[in-house]
Design an enzyme around this catalytic site. Structure first.
Site, PDB file in Angstrom:
ATOM      1  N   LYS A  53       7.513  -5.550   5.867  1.00  0.00           N
ATOM      2  CA  LYS A  53       7.211  -4.461   4.939  1.00  0.00           C
ATOM      3  C   LYS A  53       8.366  -4.209   4.003  1.00  0.00           C
ATOM      4  O   LYS A  53       9.485  -4.058   4.485  1.00  0.00           O
ATOM      5  CB  LYS A  53       6.927  -3.210   5.782  1.00  0.00           C
ATOM      6  CG  LYS A  53       6.695  -1.960   5.009  1.00  0.00           C
ATOM      7  CD  LYS A  53       6.491  -0.825   5.966  1.00  0.00           C
ATOM      8  CE  LYS A  53       6.405   0.448   5.153  1.00  0.00           C
ATOM      9  NZ  LYS A  53       6.484   1.606   5.970  1.00  0.00           N
TER      10      LYS A  53
ATOM     11  N   LYS B  61      11.637  -4.144   8.240  1.00  0.00           N
ATOM     12  CA  LYS B  61      11.322  -3.052   7.326  1.00  0.00           C
ATOM     13  C   LYS B  61      12.541  -2.771   6.451  1.00  0.00           C
ATOM     14  O   LYS B  61      13.623  -2.462   6.957  1.00  0.00           O
ATOM     15  CB  LYS B  61      10.937  -1.795   8.111  1.00  0.00           C
ATOM     16  CG  LYS B  61      10.614  -0.633   7.189  1.00  0.00           C
ATOM     17  CD  LYS B  61       9.997   0.534   7.923  1.00  0.00           C
ATOM     18  CE  LYS B  61       9.756   1.692   6.983  1.00  0.00           C
ATOM     19  NZ  LYS B  61       9.151   2.843   7.656  1.00  0.00           N
TER      20      LYS B  61
ATOM     21  N   CYS C 201       9.533  10.895  10.508  1.00  0.00           N
ATOM     22  CA  CYS C 201       9.869  11.399   9.168  1.00  0.00           C
ATOM     23  C   CYS C 201       8.807  12.285   8.537  1.00  0.00           C
ATOM     24  O   CYS C 201       9.120  13.150   7.733  1.00  0.00           O
ATOM     25  CB  CYS C 201      10.252  10.260   8.231  1.00  0.00           C
ATOM     26  SG  CYS C 201       8.923   9.109   7.893  1.00  0.00           S
TER      27      CYS C 201
HETATM   28  C1  PBG Z   1       7.405   6.067   7.988  1.00  0.00           C
HETATM   29  C2  PBG Z   1       6.687   5.106   7.112  1.00  0.00           C
HETATM   30  C3  PBG Z   1       6.846   4.882   5.736  1.00  0.00           C
HETATM   31  C4  PBG Z   1       5.864   3.966   5.379  1.00  0.00           C
HETATM   32  C5  PBG Z   1       5.163   3.643   6.535  1.00  0.00           C
HETATM   33  N1  PBG Z   1       5.704   4.333   7.602  1.00  0.00           N
HETATM   34  C6  PBG Z   1       7.743   5.504   4.762  1.00  0.00           C
HETATM   35  C7  PBG Z   1       9.183   5.252   4.779  1.00  0.00           C
HETATM   36  O1  PBG Z   1       9.721   4.486   5.580  1.00  0.00           O
HETATM   37  O2  PBG Z   1       9.844   5.917   3.957  1.00  0.00           O
HETATM   38  C8  PBG Z   1       5.613   3.450   3.996  1.00  0.00           C
HETATM   39  C9  PBG Z   1       4.221   3.012   3.723  1.00  0.00           C
HETATM   40  C10 PBG Z   1       3.894   2.769   2.292  1.00  0.00           C
HETATM   41  O3  PBG Z   1       4.740   2.892   1.370  1.00  0.00           O
HETATM   42  O4  PBG Z   1       2.732   2.424   2.044  1.00  0.00           O
HETATM   43  N2  PBG Z   1       8.689   5.725   8.325  1.00  0.00           N
END
Ligand code: PBG
Length: 327
Positions: free
Chosen positions: A247, A194, A121
């Site tokens: 997360k 996640k 991304c």
């Molecule tokens: C990439 C990714 C993200 C985060 C970590 N890896 C962003 C998302 O999924 O939009 C978020 C990390 C954070 O908010 O500290 N996919």
């Protein structure tokens, strides 16, 4: 009055309180997420994350000196590429930003444990974590690119890879390619649980990775679901994940707890950007005591069952632990 049980006896002073303290935040638990970009002498503060920067490679090395000096064992690297395209080619380029950062970090600090975030991304112009066709995020065609990304990180010298995309089957695809190419010793820390969370807002500002259309709900999980997170985690472990990330962390203590109880694998809690921003904003206003709140939030993750803490507060925490000993 004759009370048989008096729990207050074990709270009478600091000595006894420390003796019966059940959970601890230790410097060895910390993983520090860092953003890197091309260029020289650049250190750009992320406006919604005071104290967190996007570093050019030379500045990264200076910042890593501090990380190593504080005894923080590991960093998690995110790359901010110079240009983006529809297939995220910067993610798996031999000389991409993360690959260069890993090479340099391992050259200067061979003992530092370097983990890389594996995702598309930050590198796609549409901001999604996979390939797009007719407005849909494609699953299977994305897997090869994720595996190539992980392999390019391993070739650059990464100690561990952390896929954060949430495509089905990505752990298996990465494991297979790493093994085939001679990297069977490299562990995978999967972002298994996640969630499609509003807490990633500041990160997306930093990475310029906000989806240009739609959102991430077709691949990241609904925050209402706990059982689904268990199924995701079990799948990733079956596919070869060595460690699991939950997360966000602060609002997801139940998921940390259940993952640890059910699977027993090492669990990392990701204290994400929005959690950091909230604490920073409230403490800048004098509304909360930053240190107390950070340590309380982190120890709650340990109490829930986390082994590792991925946190933008890592430098502060390491300093506080130095000043005062284990909290
Ligand atoms: C990439 C990714 C993200 C985060 C970590 N890896 C962003 C998302 O999924 O939009 C978020 C990390 C954070 O908010 O500290 N996919």
């Amino acid at each position: 009055m004759e009370l048989k049980r008096r729990p207050r006896r074990l709270r009478a002073n600091q000595a006894i309180r420390s003796m019966v303290q059940e959970n601890h935040v230790r410097v060895q638990d910390l993983i520090y997420p860092m953003f890197v970009m091309m260029g020289e002498k650049k250190k750009l503060e992320i406006s919604s994350m005071p104290g967190v920067y996007n570093f050019s490679l030379d500045e990264l090395i200076l910042a890593l000196q501090e990380v190593v000096k504080l005894g923080i064992p590991a960093v998690l690297l995110f790359g901010i590429p110079e240009s983006k395209d529809s297939v995220g080619s910067g993610a798996y380029h031999e000389h991409g930003i993360v690959q260069e950062a890993v090479r340099l970090a391992k050259k200067h600090f061979p003992e530092l444990y370097v983990i890389t975030d594996v995702c598309l991304c930050e590198y796609t112009d549409h901001g999604h974590c996979g390939l797009i066709d007719q407005g849909q995020v494609l699953n299977d065609p994305t897997l090869d690119l994720l595996a190539q990304t992980a392999l390019s990180h391993a070739l650059a010298g990464a100690d561990m890879v952390a896929p954060s995309d949430m495509m089905d089957g990505r752990v298996a695809a990465i494991r297979e390619l790493l093994d085939k190419e001679g990297f069977s010793h490299i562990p995978i820390m999967a972002y298994s649980a996640k969630f499609a969370s509003g807490f990633y807002g500041p990160f997306r500002e930093a990475a310029g990775s906000t989806p240009q259309f739609g959102d991430r709900r077709t691949y990241q999980m609904d925050p209402s679901n706990g059982n689904e997170a268990m199924r995701e985690t079990e799948l990733d472990i079956e596919e070869g994940a060595d460690l699991i990330i939950v997360k966000p962390a602060m609002a997801y203590g139940d998921i940390i707890y259940r993952t640890k109880q059910k699977c027993g694998v090492p669990v990392a809690a990701y204290n994400v950007s929005g959690e950091y921003a909230m604490v920073k904003a409230a403490s800048a206003n004098g509304w909360i005591d930053e240190k107390r709140i950070v340590m309380e939030a982190l120890v709650s993750m340990k109490r829930a069952g986390a082994d590792l803490l991925i946190t933008y507060h890592a430098l502060d925490v390491a300093n506080w632990l130095r000043e005062e000993g284990p909290v």
